[in-house]
Design a protein around this motif. Structure first.
Motif, short mmCIF file in Angstrom:
data_model
loop_
_atom_site.label_atom_id
_atom_site.label_comp_id
_atom_site.label_asym_id
_atom_site.label_seq_id
_atom_site.Cartn_x
_atom_site.Cartn_y
_atom_site.Cartn_z
N MET A 15 -19.82 -70.33 -14.43
CA MET A 15 -19.18 -70.02 -13.30
C MET A 15 -19.26 -69.59 -12.37
O MET A 15 -18.13 -70.07 -11.47
N CYS A 16 -20.16 -68.82 -11.68
CA CYS A 16 -20.48 -68.56 -10.90
C CYS A 16 -20.71 -70.03 -10.42
O CYS A 16 -20.94 -70.20 -8.91
N GLU A 17 -21.97 -70.91 -10.57
CA GLU A 17 -22.25 -72.12 -10.29
C GLU A 17 -20.42 -73.40 -10.51
O GLU A 17 -21.15 -73.48 -9.01
N ALA A 18 -19.54 -73.29 -10.49
CA ALA A 18 -18.81 -73.63 -10.96
C ALA A 18 -18.08 -73.35 -8.89
O ALA A 18 -17.36 -74.48 -8.49
N GLU A 21 -22.21 -73.01 -3.90
CA GLU A 21 -23.32 -73.73 -3.89
C GLU A 21 -24.69 -72.42 -3.92
O GLU A 21 -26.23 -72.32 -4.49
N LEU A 22 -24.49 -71.34 -3.91
CA LEU A 22 -25.71 -70.37 -3.82
C LEU A 22 -26.25 -69.93 -5.14
O LEU A 22 -26.89 -69.45 -5.74
N PHE A 23 -25.02 -70.16 -6.05
CA PHE A 23 -25.91 -70.39 -8.07
C PHE A 23 -26.17 -71.27 -8.33
O PHE A 23 -25.46 -72.37 -8.48
N GLU A 24 -26.65 -70.93 -9.76
CA GLU A 24 -27.22 -72.03 -10.22
C GLU A 24 -27.65 -71.46 -12.04
O GLU A 24 -28.82 -70.03 -11.73
N HIS A 34 -29.73 -68.61 -5.00
CA HIS A 34 -30.43 -69.21 -3.54
C HIS A 34 -31.13 -68.63 -3.02
O HIS A 34 -31.84 -68.88 -2.15
N ASP A 35 -29.89 -67.69 -2.42
CA ASP A 35 -29.94 -66.71 -1.76
C ASP A 35 -29.47 -65.49 -1.62
O ASP A 35 -27.93 -64.99 -1.56
N GLU A 36 -29.87 -64.71 -2.03
CA GLU A 36 -29.85 -63.41 -1.83
C GLU A 36 -29.31 -62.51 -1.17
O GLU A 36 -28.18 -61.05 -1.45
N GLN A 37 -29.63 -63.04 0.66
CA GLN A 37 -28.86 -62.19 1.52
C GLN A 37 -27.87 -63.27 2.24
O GLN A 37 -28.76 -63.41 3.41
N PRO A 38 -26.87 -63.77 1.68
CA PRO A 38 -26.50 -64.99 2.05
C PRO A 38 -25.72 -64.60 3.40
O PRO A 38 -25.39 -63.27 3.46
N PRO A 39 -25.01 -65.32 4.50
CA PRO A 39 -24.53 -65.71 5.44
C PRO A 39 -23.71 -64.52 5.70
O PRO A 39 -22.91 -64.76 4.01
N GLU A 40 -22.86 -63.73 6.23
CA GLU A 40 -21.74 -63.17 6.39
C GLU A 40 -19.88 -63.90 6.29
O GLU A 40 -19.35 -63.97 5.24
N ALA A 41 -20.53 -65.42 6.77
CA ALA A 41 -19.65 -66.58 6.56
C ALA A 41 -19.24 -67.38 5.30
O ALA A 41 -18.30 -67.60 5.04
N ALA A 42 -20.48 -66.81 4.39
CA ALA A 42 -20.50 -67.12 3.40
C ALA A 42 -19.62 -65.77 1.70
O ALA A 42 -19.62 -66.22 0.57
N GLN A 47 -17.89 -63.81 -3.35
CA GLN A 47 -17.19 -62.31 -4.00
C GLN A 47 -16.31 -63.61 -4.97
O GLN A 47 -16.28 -62.28 -6.27
N ALA A 48 -15.67 -64.62 -5.03
CA ALA A 48 -15.17 -65.72 -5.45
C ALA A 48 -15.90 -65.66 -6.81
O ALA A 48 -15.24 -65.67 -7.94
N ALA A 49 -17.30 -65.80 -6.95
CA ALA A 49 -18.28 -66.66 -7.67
C ALA A 49 -18.85 -65.31 -8.98
O ALA A 49 -18.53 -65.25 -9.88
N VAL A 50 -18.17 -64.19 -8.22
CA VAL A 50 -19.24 -62.75 -8.09
C VAL A 50 -17.54 -62.20 -9.26
O VAL A 50 -17.84 -61.86 -10.44
N ASP A 51 -16.95 -62.31 -9.05
CA ASP A 51 -15.63 -62.55 -8.87
C ASP A 51 -15.13 -63.14 -10.86
O ASP A 51 -14.57 -62.92 -11.88
N ALA A 52 -15.68 -64.05 -10.73
CA ALA A 52 -15.00 -65.18 -12.06
C ALA A 52 -16.66 -65.09 -12.92
O ALA A 52 -15.87 -65.35 -14.58
N CYS A 53 -17.48 -64.58 -13.14
CA CYS A 53 -18.23 -63.48 -13.99
C CYS A 53 -18.17 -63.34 -15.12
O CYS A 53 -17.77 -62.15 -15.04
#
Length: 62
Positions: A15-18, A21-24, A34-42, A47-53
């Motif tokens: 679900m996070c991967e969907a 693109e940060l997750f796989e 892929h990036d444990e400290q993504p830019p704030e713009a992401a 958050q949507a990926a975290v919430d989807a898990c």
């Protein structure tokens, strides 16, 4: 912002991967961040990926 993944909890449902693109889902069936400290713009996508898990294997700090 920091992404924390609990690979022991992850069931590789993708679900996070969907959602971002940060997750796989790796070859071992567990999440790869892929990036444990993504830019704030992401933040919204991350958050949507975290919430989807469905097993709560992801969280955001900061």
């Amino acid at each position: 912002m920091r992404v924390v993944a609990d690979r022991d909890t992850c069931e590789g449902l993708g679900m996070c991967e969907a959602m971002s693109e940060l997750f796989e889902v790796g070859d071992d069936g567990s999440v790869v961040v892929h990036d444990e400290q993504p830019p704030e713009a992401a933040r919204a996508d991350v958050q949507a990926a975290v919430d989807a898990c469905p097993v709560l294997a992801l969280r955001l700090e900061g």
